[in-house]
Design a protein around this motif. Sequence first.
Motif, PDB file in Angstrom:
ATOM      1  N   LYS A   1       0.845  -1.203   0.000  1.00 41.31           N
ATOM      2  CA  LYS A   1       0.000   0.000   0.000  1.00 41.31           C
ATOM      3  C   LYS A   1       0.882   1.256   0.000  1.00 41.31           C
ATOM      4  O   LYS A   1       1.777   1.380   0.817  1.00 41.31           O
ATOM      5  N   SER A   2       0.575   2.174  -0.895  1.00 37.39           N
ATOM      6  CA  SER A   2       1.481   3.294  -1.139  1.00 37.39           C
ATOM      7  C   SER A   2       1.075   4.600  -0.459  1.00 37.39           C
ATOM      8  O   SER A   2       1.808   5.585  -0.534  1.00 37.39           O
ATOM      9  N   TYR A   3      -0.070   4.640   0.215  1.00 38.75           N
ATOM     10  CA  TYR A   3      -0.589   5.897   0.767  1.00 38.75           C
ATOM     11  C   TYR A   3       0.406   6.596   1.692  1.00 38.75           C
ATOM     12  O   TYR A   3       0.691   7.796   1.551  1.00 38.75           O
ATOM     13  N   LEU A   4       0.970   5.857   2.643  1.00 37.01           N
ATOM     14  CA  LEU A   4       1.891   6.476   3.599  1.00 37.01           C
ATOM     15  C   LEU A   4       3.204   6.879   2.923  1.00 37.01           C
ATOM     16  O   LEU A   4       3.851   7.844   3.336  1.00 37.01           O
ATOM     17  N   TYR A   5       3.600   6.130   1.889  1.00 39.47           N
ATOM     18  CA  TYR A   5       4.794   6.509   1.123  1.00 39.47           C
ATOM     19  C   TYR A   5       4.562   7.857   0.448  1.00 39.47           C
ATOM     20  O   TYR A   5       5.438   8.732   0.449  1.00 39.47           O
ATOM     21  N   GLN A   6       3.385   8.029  -0.131  1.00 42.83           N
ATOM     22  CA  GLN A   6       3.053   9.295  -0.793  1.00 42.83           C
ATOM     23  C   GLN A   6       3.068  10.453   0.211  1.00 42.83           C
ATOM     24  O   GLN A   6       3.572  11.537  -0.084  1.00 42.83           O
TER      25      GLN A   6
ATOM     26  N   LYS B   1      10.680 -17.253  -7.256  1.00 39.07           N
ATOM     27  CA  LYS B   1      11.363 -15.965  -7.247  1.00 39.07           C
ATOM     28  C   LYS B   1      10.403 -14.799  -7.412  1.00 39.07           C
ATOM     29  O   LYS B   1      10.784 -13.722  -7.833  1.00 39.07           O
ATOM     30  N   ALA B   2       9.119 -15.025  -7.073  1.00 39.59           N
ATOM     31  CA  ALA B   2       8.162 -13.923  -7.142  1.00 39.59           C
ATOM     32  C   ALA B   2       8.564 -12.839  -6.166  1.00 39.59           C
ATOM     33  O   ALA B   2       8.997 -13.117  -5.063  1.00 39.59           O
ATOM     34  N   LEU B   3       8.439 -11.583  -6.586  1.00 38.99           N
ATOM     35  CA  LEU B   3       8.884 -10.470  -5.768  1.00 38.99           C
ATOM     36  C   LEU B   3       7.725  -9.574  -5.408  1.00 38.99           C
ATOM     37  O   LEU B   3       6.701  -9.555  -6.088  1.00 38.99           O
ATOM     38  N   PRO B   4       7.846  -8.804  -4.313  1.00 37.47           N
ATOM     39  CA  PRO B   4       6.795  -7.876  -3.941  1.00 37.47           C
ATOM     40  C   PRO B   4       6.560  -6.859  -5.056  1.00 37.47           C
ATOM     41  O   PRO B   4       7.503  -6.420  -5.710  1.00 37.47           O
ATOM     42  N   VAL B   5       5.319  -6.487  -5.229  1.00 36.76           N
ATOM     43  CA  VAL B   5       4.960  -5.544  -6.277  1.00 36.76           C
ATOM     44  C   VAL B   5       4.510  -4.241  -5.655  1.00 36.76           C
ATOM     45  O   VAL B   5       3.738  -4.238  -4.710  1.00 36.76           O
ATOM     46  N   CYS B   6       4.990  -3.121  -6.154  1.00 35.98           N
ATOM     47  CA  CYS B   6       4.547  -1.816  -5.688  1.00 35.98           C
ATOM     48  C   CYS B   6       3.709  -1.181  -6.776  1.00 35.98           C
ATOM     49  O   CYS B   6       4.121  -1.137  -7.932  1.00 35.98           O
ATOM     50  N   ARG B   7       2.557  -0.673  -6.410  1.00 40.12           N
ATOM     51  CA  ARG B   7       1.630  -0.090  -7.366  1.00 40.12           C
ATOM     52  C   ARG B   7       1.369   1.378  -7.037  1.00 40.12           C
ATOM     53  O   ARG B   7       1.578   1.835  -5.920  1.00 40.12           O
ATOM     54  N   ASP B   8       0.813   2.054  -8.011  1.00 40.58           N
ATOM     55  CA  ASP B   8       0.243   3.392  -7.813  1.00 40.58           C
ATOM     56  C   ASP B   8       1.224   4.364  -7.189  1.00 40.58           C
ATOM     57  O   ASP B   8       0.890   5.056  -6.234  1.00 40.58           O
ATOM     58  N   MET B   9       2.453   4.382  -7.674  1.00 42.72           N
ATOM     59  CA  MET B   9       3.415   5.319  -7.134  1.00 42.72           C
ATOM     60  C   MET B   9       3.102   6.717  -7.657  1.00 42.72           C
ATOM     61  O   MET B   9       2.684   6.880  -8.808  1.00 42.72           O
ATOM     62  N   PRO B  10       3.266   7.744  -6.830  1.00 49.06           N
ATOM     63  CA  PRO B  10       2.978   9.101  -7.269  1.00 49.06           C
ATOM     64  C   PRO B  10       3.862   9.492  -8.442  1.00 49.06           C
ATOM     65  O   PRO B  10       5.019   9.085  -8.539  1.00 49.06           O
ATOM     66  N   ASP B  11       3.297  10.275  -9.371  1.00 52.02           N
ATOM     67  CA  ASP B  11       4.032  10.704 -10.565  1.00 52.02           C
ATOM     68  C   ASP B  11       5.307  11.440 -10.182  1.00 52.02           C
ATOM     69  O   ASP B  11       5.318  12.281  -9.287  1.00 52.02           O
ATOM     70  N   GLY B  12       6.362  11.131 -10.902  1.00 51.72           N
ATOM     71  CA  GLY B  12       7.607  11.858 -10.696  1.00 51.72           C
ATOM     72  C   GLY B  12       8.441  11.330  -9.552  1.00 51.72           C
ATOM     73  O   GLY B  12       9.534  11.807  -9.301  1.00 51.72           O
TER      74      GLY B  12
END
Length: 443
Positions: free
Chosen positions: A17-22, A144-155
Amino acid sequence: CLSFLSDNDEYRPPVWKSYLYQLQQEAPHPRRVTCISEVSEKETDQLLSVAEGSYLIRESQRQPGTYTLALRFGNQTRNFRLFYDGKHFVGEKRFESIHDLVTDGLITLYIETKAAEYISKMTINPIYEHVGYTTLNREPALKKALPVCRDMPDGKDSPEETGLEERLTSLVRRATLKESERAPKYEKVHNFKVHTFRGPHWCEYCANFMWGLIAQGVKCADCGLNVHKQCSKMVPNDCKPDLKHVKKVYSCDLTTLVKAHNTKRPMVVDMCIREIEARGLKSEGLYRISGFSDLIEDVKLAFDRDGEKADISGNVYEDINVITGALKLYFRDLPIPVITYDAYPRFIEAAKLTDPDERLEALHEALKQLPPAHCETLRYLMAHLKRVTQNEKDNLMNAENLGIVFGPTLMRAPDLDAMTALNDIRYQRQVLELLIKNEDILF
């Protein structure tokens, strides 16, 4: 965004989940304000009102020699007592520079202000229950499946670019574990330690970003699980130690060692006892006579270095007392004794009973207080020591003698005063003597 695995499904890593990263990316940046003369609180407020993230350090007028960090956040000036002990700090975290301290503080203030309700609910629907040992105790089709990160903020830089994809997280490692049919299912708590993660990291319990510059969360020293500090309280006692984290055999927690090696008992116990029974049961003074200390240390180093591949045969260590010494040293070095501190009082109280039947019943109940790996190790050792007593005619070692040797080795008084600990020695001996003599009844 999580799907359950059917028997035919390939392993699909969780979507972090990317919310806190953003939010961390949006947090105000530090802006240092330099003063050439002393300023009052009112003047400080005016100087910092220029922009969010502005800060300055001023010496206290009331307490010379003490310093205050004044920081602009939320359209108001906040004051923090500043300390220095080789590193700068206002709370638990220590920083190399004031700039890092302020950066971390602004991130924390911003996220905890903007996402207070979100953070309070992070543990409600964790991914851990769906992507834990029970669901993923099978060989996945894609190891060898790896974690996926989605919906990263532009730029913004994707966390993949930071090297996150270059290693399997402990969460994915758990997905590749397959339960051995013979492996005992011992419960083990995680050994969490505060940890500073390099680059963006996500919590493997709730799948949320771990914010801040340093000490963003905790890491299990035994299995490598990375989680928020608050999430660590919710993680089940299902640690599966990874050998790359368990660096040694001696001085390692007993349950941690057996789970790391997928065995019922520590390999040290099994290997030493097999060697002793193969060539030493009739040796006079077995366990009472000490081996050469340097050679005992060699055996310890061999186990720490080579594990179950350590060579302790008679070709290398002719004196069987070296092997018995190494086994006793292993038990002495345990951070938690075989008879644990929690269970210790129950065993001592049992030994004090005068009625033989009540005493055995009390010992039987005390054994139930031991963790499974501890109880199994004790059972195996007592069966071995009983076989030692069956050769008493040759080795001159009876249950009483062995109780004197092993009492203080397997039982250590938990923070008792010197006099009480001294008085307990005779009861420790009695406990071991009773366990050896009644091994077939008690276990």
